[in-house]
Design an enzyme around this catalytic site. Sequence first.
Site, mmCIF file in Angstrom:
data_model
loop_
_atom_site.group_PDB
_atom_site.id
_atom_site.type_symbol
_atom_site.label_atom_id
_atom_site.label_comp_id
_atom_site.label_asym_id
_atom_site.label_seq_id
_atom_site.Cartn_x
_atom_site.Cartn_y
_atom_site.Cartn_z
ATOM 1 N N THR A 64 0.842 -1.193 0.000
ATOM 2 C CA THR A 64 0.000 0.000 0.000
ATOM 3 C C THR A 64 0.878 1.243 0.000
ATOM 4 O O THR A 64 1.927 1.278 0.641
ATOM 5 C CB THR A 64 -0.953 0.010 1.206
ATOM 6 O OG1 THR A 64 -0.196 -0.140 2.408
ATOM 7 C CG2 THR A 64 -1.949 -1.146 1.116
ATOM 8 N N ASP B 107 -5.904 -1.917 7.549
ATOM 9 C CA ASP B 107 -6.719 -3.096 7.870
ATOM 10 C C ASP B 107 -7.933 -3.176 6.945
ATOM 11 O O ASP B 107 -8.309 -4.257 6.490
ATOM 12 C CB ASP B 107 -7.184 -3.049 9.325
ATOM 13 C CG ASP B 107 -6.031 -3.087 10.314
ATOM 14 O OD1 ASP B 107 -4.954 -3.617 9.957
ATOM 15 O OD2 ASP B 107 -6.200 -2.569 11.430
#
Length: 331
Positions: free
Chosen positions: A226, A260
Site C-alpha cells: 500500500t 486493515d
Amino acid sequence: MSPGPLLIAGSIATDHLMTFGGKFADSLVVEQLDKLSVSFLVEDLEIRRGGVAPNMCFGLGQLGIRPVLVGAAGEDFADYRSWLERHNVDCDSVHISETRHTARFVCTSDSTMAQFASFYPGAMSEARLIELSPIVARVGQPEFVLIGADDPDGMLRHTEECRQRGYPFIADPSQQLAFGEGDLIRKLIDGAAYLFSNEYESHMIESKTGWSADEVLERVGTQVTTLGADGVRILRKGHDPIELPAARNVAALEPTGVGDAFRAGFLGALTWQVGLERAAQVGCVLAAYVVETVGTQEYSFTPEQFLARLEDSYGAACAADLAPYLTGVPA
C-alpha cells in the site's frame, strides 16, 4: 466450488483515549522528574474497538463475508464479541484468558498533542496457545489464513502450522516489523501466498531480512504494497506490476485502521475470484470509508453506495464486474 473460510489471526485490543485541556509541561518540574507523581483531570474518554484482526473481520463482515476471528482476549471481551457477532464475524474460536484482560492501549493527550501512553498486551500473549487445526476442523479447509501483528510466538506458531498442514497463508507482520529480528521476519514471510505491507515496511523487510526486493518476491507468491494516498502496487514474479490509484474524492479525517480495511476489501474480493486488480479496487474503496470516519469500525454503506464509489474511482466496468458480489452487503 464455493471458497473456503477466511481465518484472520492477529491482535485483539481496545483503545482508551483521553484528552487533557491544559499542557502537561505546566505540571512538570524538570528538577523533580525522578520523583514524578502527577495526575490530570481529563475532559473526555473515548473507548474504541481495535486490534488488527477484528478491524479486518469487521470490514469483511461489511462486505457480506463471514470471517473467522483467531486471537486471544480476556473475559472483558464480551461486549466487543457481541458487537463483532452482530456484524457477521465468527468469534467462536477466540481464546479467552482466565487471568488476563484484553490488550489495551491507554493514552492521554494534552492541548499541544503531547501524550502519556501505555500499552498492556494482556491476553494477547496467549495467542501462542492457539492451534489452527481444531478451528479448521470446525469451519472447513481455509481459503487463506491471514497472520497479522500479534504475539510474536503466536505469529510464528500459526505460520509454521500453516506450512506443515498446507493451509495457504498471508503474511502481514506490520507493527511487529519494528521489533522483530531478521530471523523471525524471514520465518514469518517465507512461503506466504501473499505478503502485505506499506511502502516503508517493505524497505524494513528488505533491511532486516537481508533479502533484496527480488529475493523477497522469490519467496512469496504475491507482494501487495500500500502506498497511502498514492494507492497500491502489486508484484508477482514473471508478471508486469499492477499499480492502482487510491479511491477518488476522499475526505480524509482519521487514518487509523485504513490498512486493515484495505486488506479486508482485498481479501474479500479474492474470495470472489475477480482478479487482483478488482481486489485492489475493492480494498481501496473500503479503505476510503475508514479514513473518512473516526474509529476503525464505525463506518457503513449500502451496496448502491459502494458501487457508486467504485464507478466514480475506477469506472463503470469495474462496478459492473463487482455488482453481483455486493448483493450480500448489509443494507
